[in-house]
Design an enzyme around this catalytic site. Structure first.
Site, PDB file in Angstrom:
ATOM      1  N   ASP A 158       0.869  -1.172   0.000  1.00 34.76           N
ATOM      2  CA  ASP A 158       0.000   0.000   0.000  1.00 34.76           C
ATOM      3  C   ASP A 158       0.910   1.228   0.000  1.00 34.76           C
ATOM      4  O   ASP A 158       2.124   1.116   0.227  1.00 34.76           O
ATOM      5  CB  ASP A 158      -0.893  -0.046   1.240  1.00 34.76           C
ATOM      6  CG  ASP A 158      -1.689   1.229   1.443  1.00 34.76           C
ATOM      7  OD1 ASP A 158      -2.372   1.655   0.494  1.00 34.76           O
ATOM      8  OD2 ASP A 158      -1.614   1.810   2.539  1.00 34.76           O
ATOM      9  N   ASP A 186      -0.242   5.183   1.020  1.00 34.27           N
ATOM     10  CA  ASP A 186      -0.510   6.143   2.092  1.00 34.27           C
ATOM     11  C   ASP A 186      -0.698   5.423   3.422  1.00 34.27           C
ATOM     12  O   ASP A 186      -1.522   4.512   3.539  1.00 34.27           O
ATOM     13  CB  ASP A 186      -1.778   6.949   1.777  1.00 34.27           C
ATOM     14  CG  ASP A 186      -1.622   7.773   0.509  1.00 34.27           C
ATOM     15  OD1 ASP A 186      -1.288   8.964   0.616  1.00 34.27           O
ATOM     16  OD2 ASP A 186      -1.821   7.218  -0.588  1.00 34.27           O
ATOM     17  N   ASP A 244      -1.400  -0.852   6.054  1.00 39.94           N
ATOM     18  CA  ASP A 244      -1.526  -0.285   7.394  1.00 39.94           C
ATOM     19  C   ASP A 244      -2.937  -0.211   7.932  1.00 39.94           C
ATOM     20  O   ASP A 244      -3.126   0.078   9.119  1.00 39.94           O
ATOM     21  CB  ASP A 244      -0.973   1.142   7.388  1.00 39.94           C
ATOM     22  CG  ASP A 244      -1.894   2.093   6.612  1.00 39.94           C
ATOM     23  OD1 ASP A 244      -2.545   2.953   7.238  1.00 39.94           O
ATOM     24  OD2 ASP A 244      -1.984   1.961   5.382  1.00 39.94           O
TER      25      ASP A 244
END
Length: 221
Positions: free
Chosen positions: A7, A9, A166
């Site tokens: 991922d 951001d 995240d």
């Protein structure tokens, strides 16, 4: 093949400061109250369109589609430049270099729009490592639909991969794709780690290469 998909951001970069600024520039232009940094951070994960929807709801604008399209376009004019306040998380660049030395094939799966994704990859030097990319504009589907992650895996020529992210969106994407998930715990998640789907959890990128080595050695065993 040792394939890893990241991922962006909240995983490789902390983009919340620039997203917060862009949203508030729109609100200032409109003569509306600004949102807090904590609010902006909590809106990240499902793409710019969802972020603007959440901003509109927070300031009492409702959900008119035409107004949403207008404000989203304004937001993108503020956000589609070089990232001025976005930071790379500690240890990321060294981890990517170590993974490259381990002959790992690496890609990116993000809900960030294509243009700011491309700019971020170039600006931070990630394009050297991440050979295949799915952004918010690559497919009709977006995370947590598993299609973008599976698309990157196919482009990498990988039947299996480790997904690194995240957030709750990333965890759901990996689970729906049937892919092992390594959770970076210092990003934008709101749910306790124990309640999220994950195969591994780590709080600093210095730990990731050893985690990856262990993961692929266990697969071969």
């Amino acid at each position: 093949m040792k394939a890893i998909v990241f991922d962006l951001d909240g995983t490789l970069i902390d983009s919340a400061p620039d997203l917060h600024l862009a949203a508030n520039l729109v609100l200032r232009d409109e003569g509306l109250p600004e949102i807090t940094f904590a609010q902006a951070r909590s809106f990240i994960g499902k793409g710019a369109g969802v972020l603007i929807s959440r901003v509109m709801d927070t300031v009492g604008l409702g959900d008119d589609p035409a107004e949403h399209a207008r404000l989203l376009a304004k937001f993108m004019t503020h956000y589609e430049g070089e990232p001025a306040h976005t930071l790379v998380y500690p240890g990321v660049m060294d981890a990517l270099a170590r993974l490259e030395a381990m002959s790992c094939s690496m890609g990116l799966c993000t809900n960030k729009p294509e243009e700011p994704t491309r700019i971020a990859l170039r600006h931070f030097g990630f394009d050297r490592f991440l050979s295949k990319v799915a952004s918010a504009d690559t497919l009709p589907q977006r995370k947590p639909d598993p299609a973008p992650l599976l698309h990157v895996m196919r482009d990498l020529g990988a039947d299996s991969a480790l997904y690194v992210g995240d957030s709750e969106v990333d965890a759901e994407t990996a689970e729906r794709a049937g892919v092992p998930f390594a959770l970076y715990t210092e990003g934008y998640r709101k749910t306790p780690v124990s309640e999220m789907y994950h195969s591994y959890a780590f709080d600093h990128f210095d730990a990731l290469p050893d985690l990856v080595a262990r993961h692929f050695s266990e697969i071969r065993a």
